[in-house]
Design an enzyme around this catalytic site. Structure first.
Site, short mmCIF file in Angstrom:
data_model
loop_
_atom_site.label_atom_id
_atom_site.label_comp_id
_atom_site.label_asym_id
_atom_site.label_seq_id
_atom_site.Cartn_x
_atom_site.Cartn_y
_atom_site.Cartn_z
CE LYS A 16 -2.27 -1.26 3.74
NZ LYS A 16 -1.83 -2.64 3.88
CE LYS A 18 5.53 0.57 -7.10
NZ LYS A 18 6.55 0.32 -8.03
CG ASN A 38 -1.56 -0.99 13.97
OD1 ASN A 38 -1.59 0.20 13.68
ND2 ASN A 38 -2.64 -1.73 14.01
CG HIS A 41 2.64 3.26 5.05
ND1 HIS A 41 1.95 2.21 4.51
CD2 HIS A 41 1.74 3.96 5.74
CE1 HIS A 41 0.68 2.29 4.84
NE2 HIS A 41 0.53 3.33 5.61
CD GLN A 223 -3.43 -1.74 10.63
OE1 GLN A 223 -4.40 -1.03 10.74
NE2 GLN A 223 -2.22 -1.32 10.92
CB THR A 238 -5.80 -4.70 13.51
OG1 THR A 238 -5.30 -3.68 14.38
CG2 THR A 238 -6.65 -4.09 12.40
CG LEU A 333 3.25 -9.69 -12.21
CD1 LEU A 333 2.18 -10.66 -11.73
CD2 LEU A 333 2.75 -8.98 -13.47
CG ASP A 334 9.00 -7.56 -9.12
OD1 ASP A 334 7.89 -7.18 -8.70
OD2 ASP A 334 10.04 -7.50 -8.45
CB VAL A 415 7.17 -4.80 -12.54
CG1 VAL A 415 5.94 -5.36 -13.21
CG2 VAL A 415 7.51 -3.42 -13.12
#
Ligand code: IMP
Length: 428
Positions: A16, A18, A38, A41, A223, A238, A333-334, A415
Site C-alpha cells: 500500500k 508504494k 502498528n 509504510h 492493515q 486488528t 508481480l516481478d 513490478v
C-alpha cells in the site's frame, strides 16, 4: 483525479505504501483514517529508505496535506520520533494535521497489549504490541483519552485519573506489573502536548472544507480487509475497520464524496501474526522461502518474517465485495518471475463442499482446503517492463485471471519497489 479510498485486500503488507507514494501527488490531501503505529509504510527520501508508522506517507510530497483522522489512534512518542527522522531527511511536516478526536495510545495500553499476548500463550494473536487493541477497547468503553484532552491539563488529569482507577488494578493484580500515577504520565505527555498542539485540529471540518474548495482526498488505508475487526479472521485481526467503511467513519467525510475504491493485492500472499491462512506454504518449503527472500518479506514495524503462500482469489473476490472495489493494483508481480509454475487458489473445499467466497463461520475457514489451478510461469525479469503490452504472455494471463476472479479491473501493476517500476494500465 477524484477522491479515492485505498485499502488492502489481503492480510496487510500488500505494498500500500508504494501505491500511496505513487499516486499521492495526484491528491491535495492524504488522510489516514484508522489504525496507529502498528502500520508500517516504507518511503524514500534523498535515496534513503525509511519506515513511517503514524504519519501518512503523503508527507513526502510538497503541497500534499497529510492528515491523521479521527479514526486513528496516536502514539505521540512515535509521531515525535518521525518528526526527528523527517527533520534529518529535510522533509517538511509543517502541513500535518492531527484530529483532536483521535485517541491517544497511553503507556498502559502498550503494557496491556504485551501482557495480554503473554497470557494467551500459544493462542496469541501475534500483535505488533503497539497498544492498539487496549487503546481501541478504551475508546469503545468510553474511558479513552483523545488528542484534544492533552491540550487542557485539567481535563487530561481528570480523565487520566479515572482511567487509572481501572488500569492500575488490572496491571498490578492481574498481570503483576507496576501501575502508573497521574503525575508520572503527565510528566511525559504534557510536553508531548506542547509539541503537537500546533497540529491538532477539527479534522472532519477541515476535510469537508477541502472538498468544498474542489480539492481531492486520498484516504490511505492501513492493515487490510482480512485484518478488519468485522470482516477479517476474528479474533486474529486488528481492532479497527480497515475496510472502505472505516475511511468514512474515520474521517468524517460522507461516502458521496468518494469516487474510487482502489484495492491493493500482492501477486502472492503473506501474513504476519497468527490465524488461518489456507494457501500458506509449509515452513521450510522451497517455494515459500524463495518468495520470502525474493520479495523481502520481513515486517516494517516488527521485522518479523512473514508467512508466505499462493495468491488466494477467494479472499480478493471477498475484498471486492466488502469494500466495493472499483480498481485493483497488483503488486510484486516481478517476484513470481523466479517460478516455473504458479498456483492460484480459485475456491475452497470444506468437507466436500466447494466455496468460492470466504465462509463466514470461522471453523469452516479453518478447515478450508485450497482448490488450485496451475499456470505456467514467465521465467524472466519483468522489473524493467513499463507497459502492459510488453509483459510476457504468461504474466498477462496471470493478470487476466486475477481480474476475472475478482470481477475488478486491474488498473496498476507494480513490478519492483521503485516508483517508476510500475505499469499504469487504467489509472487516470
Ligand atoms: P495489532 O494491530 O498490533 O493489534 O495486531 C493484530 C494483528 O494484525 C496481528 O496479526 C498483526 O500482525 C496484524 N497487523 C497489524 N498491523 C499490521 C500491518 O500493518 N501489516 C500486517 N499485519 C498487521
Amino acid at each position: 483525479m477524484a477522491s479515492t479510498i485505498l485499502v488492502g485486500t489481503q492480510w496487510g503488507d500488500e505494498g500500500k505504501g508504494k501505491v500511496t507514494d505513487l499516486i499521492s501527488g495526484e491528491y491535495d490531501v492524504v488522510c489516514r483514517c484508522q489504525g496507529g503505529a502498528n502500520a508500517g509504510h516504507t518511503v524514500m527520501a534523498n535515496g534513503h529508505k525509511f519506515g513511517l508508522h503514524q504519519i501518512p506517507s503523503g508527507v513526502m510530497y510538497d503541497g500534499v496535506v497529510p492528515v491523521i483522522g479521527n479514526g486513528c489512534i496516536v502514539d505521540p512518542s512515535v509521531v515525535l520520533e518521525e518528526f526527528a527522522t523527517l527533520d534529518a531527511q529535510g522533509v517538511s511536516y509543517d502541513n500535518l494535521k492531527i484530529s483532536g478526536n483521535a485517541h491517544i495510545v497511553m503507556p498502559y495500553h502498550k503494557d496491556l497489549d504485551g501482557a495480554n499476548e503473554r497470557r494467551l500463550g500459544k493462542n496469541l494473536i501475534g500483535t505488533t504490541r503497539r497498544g492498539v487493541g487496549p487503546c481501541y477497547s478504551d475508546k469503545a468503553a468510553r474511558i479513552g483519552l483523545r488528542m484534544q484532552d492533552m491540550l487542557d491539563e485539567k481535563i487530561f488529569r481528570q480523565k487520566l485519573e479515572c482511567a487509572l482507577l481501572e488500569k492500575n488494578p488490572i496491571l498490578e493484580k492481574i498481570y503483576e506489573l507496576p501501575g502508573y500515577t497521574v503525575d508520572q504520565i503527565c510528566e511525559t505527555y504534557l510536553p508531548y502536548a506542547e509539541r503537537l498542539r500546533p497540529y491538532i485540529i477539527e479534522s472532519s471540518r477541515f476535510l469537508n472544507e477541502c472538498i468544498d474548495e474542489g480539492k481531492n482526498i486520498l484516504f490511505e488505508g492501513s492493515q487490510a480487509t482480512m485484518l478488519d475487526i468485522d470482516f477479517g479472521t476474528y479474533p486474529f485481526v486488528t481492532s479497527s475497520n480497515c475496510t472502505a467503511g472505516g475511511a468514512i467513519t474515520g474521517s468524517g467525510v460522507g461516502p458521496k464524496h468518494v469516487d474510487r475504491v482502489l484495492g491493493i493485492a500482492k501477486a502472492y500472499l503473506t501474513r504476519v501474526g497468527s490465524g488461518p491462512f489456507p494457501t500458506e506454504l509449509p515452513q521450510g518449503d522451497e517455494i515459500g522461502e524463495l518468495l520470502c527472500e525474493t520479495g523481502h518479506e520481513y515486517g516494517v514495524t516488527t521485522g518479523r518474517k512473514r508467512r508466505c503462500g499462493w495468491y488466494d482469489a477467494v479472499i480478493v473476490n471477498y475484498a471486492a465485495r466488502v469494500n466495493g472495489l472499483t480498481d485493483l493494483a497488483v503488486t510484486k508481480l516481478d517476484v513470481l518471475g523466479c517460478l516455473d509454475t504458479i498456483k492460484v487458489c480459485i475456491a475452497y473445499d470444506v468437507d466436500g463442499v466447494r466455496y468460492t467466497t470466504v465462509p463466514e463461520h470461522q471453523s469452516l475457514f479453518y478447515d478450508a482446503k485450497p482448490v488450485y489451478i496451475e499456470l505456467p510461469g514467465w521465467k524472466c525479469d519483468i522489473s524493467n517492463v513499463r507497459s502492459y503490452t510488453e509483459l510476457p504472455r504468461e504474466a498477462k494471463d496471470y493478470i487476466d485471471l486475477i481480474e476475472r476472479l475478482s470481477g475488478v479491473r486491474v488498473s496498476i501493476i507494480a513490478v519492483g519497489p521503485d516508483r517508476e517500476q510500475t505499469i499504469n494500465r487504467h489509472w487516470n
